[in-house]
Scaffold this motif. Sequence first.
Motif, PDB file in Angstrom:
ATOM      1  N   GLN A  32       0.836  -1.209   0.000  1.00  0.00           N
ATOM      2  CA  GLN A  32       0.000   0.000   0.000  1.00  0.00           C
ATOM      3  C   GLN A  32       0.865   1.251   0.000  1.00  0.00           C
ATOM      4  O   GLN A  32       2.004   1.235   0.452  1.00  0.00           O
ATOM      5  CB  GLN A  32      -0.869   0.046   1.271  1.00  0.00           C
ATOM      6  N   GLN A  33       0.237   2.352  -0.474  1.00  0.00           N
ATOM      7  CA  GLN A  33       0.843   3.674  -0.326  1.00  0.00           C
ATOM      8  C   GLN A  33      -0.061   4.493   0.580  1.00  0.00           C
ATOM      9  O   GLN A  33      -1.285   4.394   0.515  1.00  0.00           O
ATOM     10  CB  GLN A  33       0.973   4.366  -1.684  1.00  0.00           C
ATOM     11  N   THR A  34       0.543   5.327   1.436  1.00  0.00           N
ATOM     12  CA  THR A  34      -0.233   6.153   2.366  1.00  0.00           C
ATOM     13  C   THR A  34       0.392   7.537   2.499  1.00  0.00           C
ATOM     14  O   THR A  34       1.601   7.685   2.300  1.00  0.00           O
ATOM     15  CB  THR A  34      -0.345   5.449   3.745  1.00  0.00           C
ATOM     16  N   LEU A  35      -0.445   8.531   2.804  1.00  0.00           N
ATOM     17  CA  LEU A  35       0.053   9.902   2.922  1.00  0.00           C
ATOM     18  C   LEU A  35       0.368  10.249   4.377  1.00  0.00           C
ATOM     19  O   LEU A  35      -0.426   9.980   5.282  1.00  0.00           O
ATOM     20  CB  LEU A  35      -0.987  10.910   2.420  1.00  0.00           C
ATOM     21  N   VAL A  36       1.533  10.859   4.570  1.00  0.00           N
ATOM     22  CA  VAL A  36       1.919  11.413   5.871  1.00  0.00           C
ATOM     23  C   VAL A  36       2.174  12.902   5.692  1.00  0.00           C
ATOM     24  O   VAL A  36       2.801  13.320   4.715  1.00  0.00           O
ATOM     25  CB  VAL A  36       3.187  10.697   6.414  1.00  0.00           C
ATOM     26  N   LEU A  37       1.665  13.699   6.630  1.00  0.00           N
ATOM     27  CA  LEU A  37       2.025  15.121   6.688  1.00  0.00           C
ATOM     28  C   LEU A  37       2.690  15.373   8.027  1.00  0.00           C
ATOM     29  O   LEU A  37       2.130  14.998   9.071  1.00  0.00           O
ATOM     30  CB  LEU A  37       0.779  16.017   6.605  1.00  0.00           C
ATOM     31  N   ILE A  38       3.870  16.001   8.006  1.00  0.00           N
ATOM     32  CA  ILE A  38       4.421  16.537   9.253  1.00  0.00           C
ATOM     33  C   ILE A  38       3.817  17.934   9.350  1.00  0.00           C
ATOM     34  O   ILE A  38       4.014  18.784   8.478  1.00  0.00           O
ATOM     35  CB  ILE A  38       5.958  16.549   9.241  1.00  0.00           C
ATOM     36  N   PHE A  59       0.018  14.862  -4.343  1.00  0.00           N
ATOM     37  CA  PHE A  59       1.087  14.581  -5.311  1.00  0.00           C
ATOM     38  C   PHE A  59       0.515  14.226  -6.684  1.00  0.00           C
ATOM     39  O   PHE A  59      -0.486  13.510  -6.777  1.00  0.00           O
ATOM     40  CB  PHE A  59       1.954  13.405  -4.831  1.00  0.00           C
ATOM     41  N   SER A  60       1.191  14.719  -7.729  1.00  0.00           N
ATOM     42  CA  SER A  60       0.860  14.275  -9.080  1.00  0.00           C
ATOM     43  C   SER A  60       1.622  12.978  -9.345  1.00  0.00           C
ATOM     44  O   SER A  60       2.613  12.673  -8.659  1.00  0.00           O
ATOM     45  CB  SER A  60       1.237  15.348 -10.098  1.00  0.00           C
ATOM     46  N   ILE A  61       1.166  12.242 -10.329  1.00  0.00           N
ATOM     47  CA  ILE A  61       1.784  10.943 -10.656  1.00  0.00           C
ATOM     48  C   ILE A  61       3.289  11.086 -10.901  1.00  0.00           C
ATOM     49  O   ILE A  61       4.087  10.266 -10.440  1.00  0.00           O
ATOM     50  CB  ILE A  61       1.093  10.326 -11.905  1.00  0.00           C
ATOM     51  N   ASP A  62       3.698  12.170 -11.597  1.00  0.00           N
ATOM     52  CA  ASP A  62       5.126  12.292 -11.925  1.00  0.00           C
ATOM     53  C   ASP A  62       5.992  12.699 -10.727  1.00  0.00           C
ATOM     54  O   ASP A  62       7.221  12.742 -10.831  1.00  0.00           O
ATOM     55  CB  ASP A  62       5.352  13.233 -13.133  1.00  0.00           C
ATOM     56  N   GLU A  63       5.385  12.980  -9.593  1.00  0.00           N
ATOM     57  CA  GLU A  63       6.166  13.257  -8.377  1.00  0.00           C
ATOM     58  C   GLU A  63       6.433  11.988  -7.557  1.00  0.00           C
ATOM     59  O   GLU A  63       7.132  12.024  -6.552  1.00  0.00           O
ATOM     60  CB  GLU A  63       5.425  14.265  -7.485  1.00  0.00           C
ATOM     61  N   ILE A  64       5.807  10.879  -7.969  1.00  0.00           N
ATOM     62  CA  ILE A  64       5.969   9.621  -7.226  1.00  0.00           C
ATOM     63  C   ILE A  64       7.042   8.778  -7.907  1.00  0.00           C
ATOM     64  O   ILE A  64       6.995   8.561  -9.117  1.00  0.00           O
ATOM     65  CB  ILE A  64       4.621   8.867  -7.142  1.00  0.00           C
ATOM     66  N   CYS A  65       8.048   8.357  -7.119  1.00  0.00           N
ATOM     67  CA  CYS A  65       9.228   7.682  -7.691  1.00  0.00           C
ATOM     68  C   CYS A  65       9.193   6.183  -7.423  1.00  0.00           C
ATOM     69  O   CYS A  65       8.985   5.757  -6.287  1.00  0.00           O
ATOM     70  CB  CYS A  65      10.510   8.245  -7.080  1.00  0.00           C
ATOM     71  N   LEU A 102       9.704   1.028   5.578  1.00  0.00           N
ATOM     72  CA  LEU A 102       8.770   1.729   4.681  1.00  0.00           C
ATOM     73  C   LEU A 102       9.577   2.612   3.739  1.00  0.00           C
ATOM     74  O   LEU A 102      10.542   3.260   4.155  1.00  0.00           O
ATOM     75  CB  LEU A 102       7.788   2.569   5.500  1.00  0.00           C
ATOM     76  N   LYS A 103       9.162   2.634   2.478  1.00  0.00           N
ATOM     77  CA  LYS A 103       9.916   3.360   1.452  1.00  0.00           C
ATOM     78  C   LYS A 103       9.274   4.712   1.169  1.00  0.00           C
ATOM     79  O   LYS A 103       8.055   4.791   0.954  1.00  0.00           O
ATOM     80  CB  LYS A 103       9.930   2.520   0.170  1.00  0.00           C
ATOM     81  N   ILE A 104      10.088   5.773   1.189  1.00  0.00           N
ATOM     82  CA  ILE A 104       9.596   7.101   0.791  1.00  0.00           C
ATOM     83  C   ILE A 104       9.549   7.107  -0.730  1.00  0.00           C
ATOM     84  O   ILE A 104      10.586   6.984  -1.389  1.00  0.00           O
ATOM     85  CB  ILE A 104      10.557   8.210   1.265  1.00  0.00           C
ATOM     86  N   MET A 149       4.634  13.495   2.494  1.00  0.00           N
ATOM     87  CA  MET A 149       5.337  12.342   1.902  1.00  0.00           C
ATOM     88  C   MET A 149       4.380  11.193   1.664  1.00  0.00           C
ATOM     89  O   MET A 149       3.347  11.085   2.329  1.00  0.00           O
ATOM     90  CB  MET A 149       6.510  11.895   2.786  1.00  0.00           C
ATOM     91  N   ILE A 150       4.733  10.369   0.694  1.00  0.00           N
ATOM     92  CA  ILE A 150       4.011   9.114   0.485  1.00  0.00           C
ATOM     93  C   ILE A 150       4.951   7.985   0.885  1.00  0.00           C
ATOM     94  O   ILE A 150       6.105   7.945   0.437  1.00  0.00           O
ATOM     95  CB  ILE A 150       3.564   8.944  -0.980  1.00  0.00           C
TER      96      ILE A 150
END
Length: 164
Positions: free
Chosen positions: A4-10, A147-153, A32-34, A79-80
């Motif tokens: 899964q991918q999940t959103l975190v905000l500091i 995030f847009s798709i092109d910001e996800i690595c 967990l991978k950033i 971050m995702i």
Amino acid sequence: MALQQTLVLIKPDGVARGLTGEITKRFERIGLKIVALKLVRVNMDHAKQHYTEDITERHGEKVRDNLLNFITEGPVVAMILEGVDAIANVRKIVGSTESKSASPGTIRGDFSHVSYSHADEKEIPVKNVIHASADETDAKNETALWFSIDEICDYKRTDECHVF
Ligand code: ATP
Ligand code: MG
């Protein structure tokens, strides 16, 4: 494997207190991978899309207004994170919503302490340092909002063979 991918905000309190590295480390060290990361100044329109009317239904208009003012008052780190059952794993590390009740060892328990009643008296949200998506629906909506798709690595971490 439930990857899964999940959103975190500091949140602004966490960034202003210089906790970005300390918090990020806790997710990285369990494997967990950033997959996306940025520092953002949030405008009111974006804040309203994140803290939707759902917050009003659950906590009332006042809490939502306070949250909107809080999240727009300073930069946040977005971050995702990706991993097996990432949503539940991240929520476990984050801890309970009310800082007073959050267990030691969790991010909220280690870096915040106040109660709902204190926050409500001061007319502020509980400054609990961090936000994490609550479930699969929120994770899907929130990752797309921030995030847009092109910001996800897509890349491999060198320790993946030991983690998975
Ligand atoms: P988040 O969505 O920030 O990850 P959460 O999912 O644990 O937190 P929610 O119920 O979604 O909790 O509430 C969103 C945020 O609103 C909380 O993180 C907290 O900062 C604030 N909040 C919730 N209830 C109250 C309350 N009664 N008084 C003050 N602030 C509150
Ligand atoms: Mg929430």
